[in-house]
Design a protein around this motif. Sequence first.
Motif, PDB file in Angstrom:
ATOM      1  N   VAL A   1     -11.451 -27.808  -5.431  1.00  0.00           N
ATOM      2  CA  VAL A   1     -10.157 -27.667  -6.110  1.00  0.00           C
ATOM      3  C   VAL A   1     -10.180 -28.397  -7.452  1.00  0.00           C
ATOM      4  O   VAL A   1      -9.744 -27.854  -8.475  1.00  0.00           O
ATOM      5  CB  VAL A   1      -9.000 -28.171  -5.221  1.00  0.00           C
ATOM      6  N   HIS A   2     -10.731 -29.620  -7.483  1.00  0.00           N
ATOM      7  CA  HIS A   2     -10.806 -30.393  -8.734  1.00  0.00           C
ATOM      8  C   HIS A   2     -11.692 -29.687  -9.762  1.00  0.00           C
ATOM      9  O   HIS A   2     -11.354 -29.634 -10.953  1.00  0.00           O
ATOM     10  CB  HIS A   2     -11.315 -31.810  -8.488  1.00  0.00           C
ATOM     11  N   TYR A   3     -12.805 -29.124  -9.308  1.00  0.00           N
ATOM     12  CA  TYR A   3     -13.693 -28.396 -10.210  1.00  0.00           C
ATOM     13  C   TYR A   3     -12.955 -27.201 -10.822  1.00  0.00           C
ATOM     14  O   TYR A   3     -13.015 -26.957 -12.023  1.00  0.00           O
ATOM     15  CB  TYR A   3     -14.955 -27.925  -9.482  1.00  0.00           C
TER      16      TYR A   3
ATOM     17  N   LEU B   1     -19.814 -21.806  -7.123  1.00  0.00           N
ATOM     18  CA  LEU B   1     -19.488 -22.883  -6.197  1.00  0.00           C
ATOM     19  C   LEU B   1     -20.614 -23.921  -6.127  1.00  0.00           C
ATOM     20  O   LEU B   1     -20.363 -25.090  -5.846  1.00  0.00           O
ATOM     21  CB  LEU B   1     -19.200 -22.332  -4.798  1.00  0.00           C
ATOM     22  N   THR B   2     -21.844 -23.513  -6.402  1.00  0.00           N
ATOM     23  CA  THR B   2     -22.962 -24.463  -6.346  1.00  0.00           C
ATOM     24  C   THR B   2     -22.892 -25.500  -7.466  1.00  0.00           C
ATOM     25  O   THR B   2     -23.605 -26.493  -7.414  1.00  0.00           O
ATOM     26  CB  THR B   2     -24.323 -23.740  -6.402  1.00  0.00           C
ATOM     27  N   LYS B   3     -22.036 -25.287  -8.443  1.00  0.00           N
ATOM     28  CA  LYS B   3     -21.839 -26.274  -9.499  1.00  0.00           C
ATOM     29  C   LYS B   3     -20.949 -27.427  -9.035  1.00  0.00           C
ATOM     30  O   LYS B   3     -20.876 -28.456  -9.682  1.00  0.00           O
ATOM     31  CB  LYS B   3     -21.243 -25.618 -10.747  1.00  0.00           C
ATOM     32  N   VAL B   4     -20.297 -27.235  -7.904  1.00  0.00           N
ATOM     33  CA  VAL B   4     -19.442 -28.270  -7.332  1.00  0.00           C
ATOM     34  C   VAL B   4     -20.328 -29.247  -6.567  1.00  0.00           C
ATOM     35  O   VAL B   4     -21.186 -28.837  -5.775  1.00  0.00           O
ATOM     36  CB  VAL B   4     -18.390 -27.652  -6.378  1.00  0.00           C
ATOM     37  N   LYS B   5     -20.123 -30.530  -6.798  1.00  0.00           N
ATOM     38  CA  LYS B   5     -20.910 -31.562  -6.128  1.00  0.00           C
ATOM     39  C   LYS B   5     -20.776 -31.404  -4.610  1.00  0.00           C
ATOM     40  O   LYS B   5     -19.678 -31.316  -4.078  1.00  0.00           O
ATOM     41  CB  LYS B   5     -20.439 -32.954  -6.552  1.00  0.00           C
TER      42      LYS B   5
END
Length: 105
Positions: free
Chosen positions: A69-71, A84-88
């Motif tokens: 959500v923050h991303y 989505l893979t860019k999200v930690k």
Amino acid sequence: MQKYIKLFSLSAFLMLSVQSFAWEEMDNGLSGKVHVVTENFDQIDVNKADAKTFATLPGIGLKKAQAIVHYREAHGEFTDIEQLTKVKGISDKLLLKIKQKVAVY
């Protein structure tokens, strides 16, 4: 007549039990048009879901859900699922687990 009663009962049950549905009008070729319920409750819209909804996915806890959500808030809406893979915390392996359960609408 019993066939129509059973069909109506089944339709009513599905409408009440389906979490998400869309109406589609189809010509049945006999007596006009019928309404068909299209179920899509399997997929979560990554651009609209909140953290609580994301946390229902396999391998996604509340912390990863909040990161998604923050991303999205920081970078804008997702244009494809692979982002989505860019999200930690979201690896390629995890993406494979959830790919069929998420969508970009």
